[in-house]
Write a protein that holds these residues in place. Sequence first.
Motif, PDB file in Angstrom:
ATOM      1  N   VAL A  64       0.857  -1.188   0.000  1.00 37.85           N
ATOM      2  CA  VAL A  64       0.000   0.000   0.000  1.00 37.85           C
ATOM      3  C   VAL A  64       0.896   1.243   0.000  1.00 37.85           C
ATOM      4  O   VAL A  64       1.687   1.437   0.923  1.00 37.85           O
ATOM      5  CB  VAL A  64      -0.920  -0.008   1.240  1.00 37.85           C
ATOM      6  N   MET A  65       0.779   2.060  -1.037  1.00 38.66           N
ATOM      7  CA  MET A  65       1.643   3.252  -1.197  1.00 38.66           C
ATOM      8  C   MET A  65       0.787   4.491  -1.400  1.00 38.66           C
ATOM      9  O   MET A  65      -0.231   4.434  -2.094  1.00 38.66           O
ATOM     10  CB  MET A  65       2.563   3.075  -2.404  1.00 38.66           C
ATOM     11  N   ASP A  66       1.246   5.602  -0.807  1.00 41.52           N
ATOM     12  CA  ASP A  66       0.396   6.796  -0.752  1.00 41.52           C
ATOM     13  C   ASP A  66       0.894   7.988  -1.566  1.00 41.52           C
ATOM     14  O   ASP A  66       0.284   9.067  -1.528  1.00 41.52           O
ATOM     15  CB  ASP A  66       0.208   7.223   0.703  1.00 41.52           C
ATOM     16  N   GLY A 121       8.932   1.730  -2.630  1.00 41.63           N
ATOM     17  CA  GLY A 121       8.204   2.555  -3.601  1.00 41.63           C
ATOM     18  C   GLY A 121       7.966   1.854  -4.921  1.00 41.63           C
ATOM     19  O   GLY A 121       6.983   2.147  -5.605  1.00 41.63           O
ATOM     20  N   PHE A 122       8.853   0.939  -5.271  1.00 43.22           N
ATOM     21  CA  PHE A 122       8.746   0.293  -6.585  1.00 43.22           C
ATOM     22  C   PHE A 122       9.202  -1.154  -6.499  1.00 43.22           C
ATOM     23  O   PHE A 122      10.106  -1.484  -5.720  1.00 43.22           O
ATOM     24  CB  PHE A 122       9.616   1.032  -7.615  1.00 43.22           C
ATOM     25  N   GLY A 123       8.588  -2.007  -7.340  1.00 48.09           N
ATOM     26  CA  GLY A 123       9.070  -3.364  -7.490  1.00 48.09           C
ATOM     27  C   GLY A 123      10.211  -3.414  -8.488  1.00 48.09           C
ATOM     28  O   GLY A 123      10.523  -2.415  -9.145  1.00 48.09           O
ATOM     29  N   GLY A 124      10.853  -4.558  -8.568  1.00 49.57           N
ATOM     30  CA  GLY A 124      11.872  -4.778  -9.595  1.00 49.57           C
ATOM     31  C   GLY A 124      13.185  -4.057  -9.383  1.00 49.57           C
ATOM     32  O   GLY A 124      13.965  -3.905 -10.331  1.00 49.57           O
ATOM     33  N   GLN A 125      13.465  -3.628  -8.156  1.00 51.15           N
ATOM     34  CA  GLN A 125      14.734  -2.928  -7.912  1.00 51.15           C
ATOM     35  C   GLN A 125      15.818  -3.918  -7.489  1.00 51.15           C
ATOM     36  O   GLN A 125      15.555  -5.054  -7.114  1.00 51.15           O
ATOM     37  CB  GLN A 125      14.543  -1.893  -6.800  1.00 51.15           C
ATOM     38  N   GLY A 180      12.256  -6.899  -1.120  1.00 50.89           N
ATOM     39  CA  GLY A 180      12.921  -6.160  -2.183  1.00 50.89           C
ATOM     40  C   GLY A 180      14.069  -6.933  -2.807  1.00 50.89           C
ATOM     41  O   GLY A 180      15.030  -7.305  -2.130  1.00 50.89           O
ATOM     42  N   GLY A 181      13.911  -7.243  -4.086  1.00 52.59           N
ATOM     43  CA  GLY A 181      15.012  -7.878  -4.815  1.00 52.59           C
ATOM     44  C   GLY A 181      15.299  -9.313  -4.398  1.00 52.59           C
ATOM     45  O   GLY A 181      16.407  -9.812  -4.633  1.00 52.59           O
ATOM     46  N   VAL A 182      14.316  -9.987  -3.796  1.00 52.65           N
ATOM     47  CA  VAL A 182      14.537 -11.388  -3.396  1.00 52.65           C
ATOM     48  C   VAL A 182      14.353 -12.290  -4.613  1.00 52.65           C
ATOM     49  O   VAL A 182      13.351 -12.201  -5.333  1.00 52.65           O
ATOM     50  CB  VAL A 182      13.563 -11.806  -2.267  1.00 52.65           C
ATOM     51  N   LEU A 208      10.025 -14.405   3.042  1.00 49.08           N
ATOM     52  CA  LEU A 208      10.672 -13.813   1.875  1.00 49.08           C
ATOM     53  C   LEU A 208       9.607 -13.266   0.934  1.00 49.08           C
ATOM     54  O   LEU A 208       8.847 -14.025   0.323  1.00 49.08           O
ATOM     55  CB  LEU A 208      11.527 -14.859   1.146  1.00 49.08           C
ATOM     56  N   VAL A 209       9.552 -11.947   0.830  1.00 52.36           N
ATOM     57  CA  VAL A 209       8.655 -11.301  -0.128  1.00 52.36           C
ATOM     58  C   VAL A 209       9.340 -11.316  -1.486  1.00 52.36           C
ATOM     59  O   VAL A 209      10.527 -11.021  -1.582  1.00 52.36           O
ATOM     60  CB  VAL A 209       8.367  -9.837   0.287  1.00 52.36           C
ATOM     61  N   ALA A 210       8.593 -11.673  -2.517  1.00 52.30           N
ATOM     62  CA  ALA A 210       9.161 -11.605  -3.868  1.00 52.30           C
ATOM     63  C   ALA A 210       8.051 -11.259  -4.844  1.00 52.30           C
ATOM     64  O   ALA A 210       7.017 -11.928  -4.876  1.00 52.30           O
ATOM     65  CB  ALA A 210       9.821 -12.930  -4.242  1.00 52.30           C
ATOM     66  N   GLY A 211       8.263 -10.188  -5.589  1.00 48.12           N
ATOM     67  CA  GLY A 211       7.290  -9.767  -6.589  1.00 48.12           C
ATOM     68  C   GLY A 211       7.711 -10.229  -7.964  1.00 48.12           C
ATOM     69  O   GLY A 211       7.229 -11.246  -8.487  1.00 48.12           O
ATOM     70  N   SER A 212       8.676  -9.516  -8.552  1.00 50.06           N
ATOM     71  CA  SER A 212       9.093  -9.843  -9.929  1.00 50.06           C
ATOM     72  C   SER A 212       9.593 -11.273 -10.053  1.00 50.06           C
ATOM     73  O   SER A 212       9.316 -11.943 -11.051  1.00 50.06           O
ATOM     74  CB  SER A 212      10.156  -8.862 -10.428  1.00 50.06           C
ATOM     75  N   ALA A 213      10.311 -11.770  -9.031  1.00 47.36           N
ATOM     76  CA  ALA A 213      10.903 -13.112  -9.145  1.00 47.36           C
ATOM     77  C   ALA A 213       9.852 -14.220  -9.075  1.00 47.36           C
ATOM     78  O   ALA A 213      10.148 -15.355  -9.439  1.00 47.36           O
ATOM     79  CB  ALA A 213      11.957 -13.309  -8.055  1.00 47.36           C
TER      80      ALA A 213
HETATM   81  O1  LIG Z   1       7.548  -3.134  -0.795  1.00 49.00           O
HETATM   82  C1  LIG Z   1       7.901  -3.270  -1.941  1.00 49.00           C
HETATM   83  C2  LIG Z   1       8.480  -2.126  -2.699  1.00 49.00           C
HETATM   84  O2  LIG Z   1       8.455  -0.993  -1.920  1.00 49.00           O
HETATM   85  C3  LIG Z   1       7.709  -4.594  -2.638  1.00 49.00           C
HETATM   86  O3  LIG Z   1       7.111  -5.507  -1.742  1.00 49.00           O
HETATM   87  C4  LIG Z   1       9.002  -5.178  -3.168  1.00 49.00           C
HETATM   88  O4  LIG Z   1       9.742  -4.299  -3.907  1.00 49.00           O
HETATM   89  C5  LIG Z   1       8.752  -6.479  -3.931  1.00 49.00           C
HETATM   90  O5  LIG Z   1       9.063  -6.370  -5.260  1.00 49.00           O
HETATM   91  P1  LIG Z   1      10.358  -7.070  -5.942  1.00 49.00           P
HETATM   92  O6  LIG Z   1      10.408  -8.488  -5.431  1.00 49.00           O
HETATM   93  O7  LIG Z   1      10.045  -6.972  -7.394  1.00 49.00           O
HETATM   94  O8  LIG Z   1      11.555  -6.288  -5.506  1.00 49.00           O
END
Ligand SMILES: O=C(CO)[C@H](O)[C@H](O)COP(=O)(O)O
Length: 229
Positions: A40-42, A146-150, A177-179, A195-200
Amino acid sequence: MTFDRAIKIAPSILAADFASFGAECAAVEAQGADWIHVDVMDGHFVPNITFGPATCAAIRPHIKGVMDVHLMIAPVDPYIDAFADAGADVLTAHVEAGPHIHRTLQAIRGAGMKAGVALNPGTPASAVAELMDMVDLICVMTVNPGFGGQKFIDMTAKIKTLRDMIGDRPVHIEIDGGVDPKTAPLVAKAGADVLVAGSAVFRGGSVSDPAPYGDNIRAIRAAATGVWA
Ligand SMILES: O=C(CO)[C@H](O)[C@H](O)COP(=O)(O)O
Ligand SMILES: [Fe+2]
């Protein structure tokens, strides 16, 4: 929610198809996700805007397991009840988001949720030293939020320090982030369990072709399992 230290993979729907969140949550859970991570980002605390409690409420019926909500907003307190009503299991606020994190964590637990505190890469472990009995989860950001994929920023020293500070308390360390399969073992070895992972996770798949989500989740889990001493 019961506590355990096994590796849990929490796909971030920031990397999912925004037009199909419900189906994406169900697909990624069916492919082995343990938790669903909701960013959630504002546009104020971080330079990006995503969604809020109404979206969380809309996706809740599509999630069987844990809905893990990461608030990148300031202030936090006026919105805590709305996220409880939306069905968040874990609600995480940034320690940098305001002057009264202790009050915020009390309010999160008071609203019936697990309380998380997140630390930006520039924030030392000592910032949460007085909060160890107030939290169920500490989120160590390995990117600037702030952003995914960093690109992953190495925070392994901070993770180790936090694990020592936690001692035998039932507190999760979450990495965000970046996992990916390369970075996951580094953070797991240092003491992380969520482990949070978005792009991966979402790369290569879709709701109509979800098998790559499963391959991606298994690759991260395999890389991170059994490395913590
Ligand atoms: O909180 C986040 C960004 O602020 C996201 O949860 C995080 O970046 C996950 O994305 P990715 O795995 O692609 O880095
Ligand atoms: Fe996040």
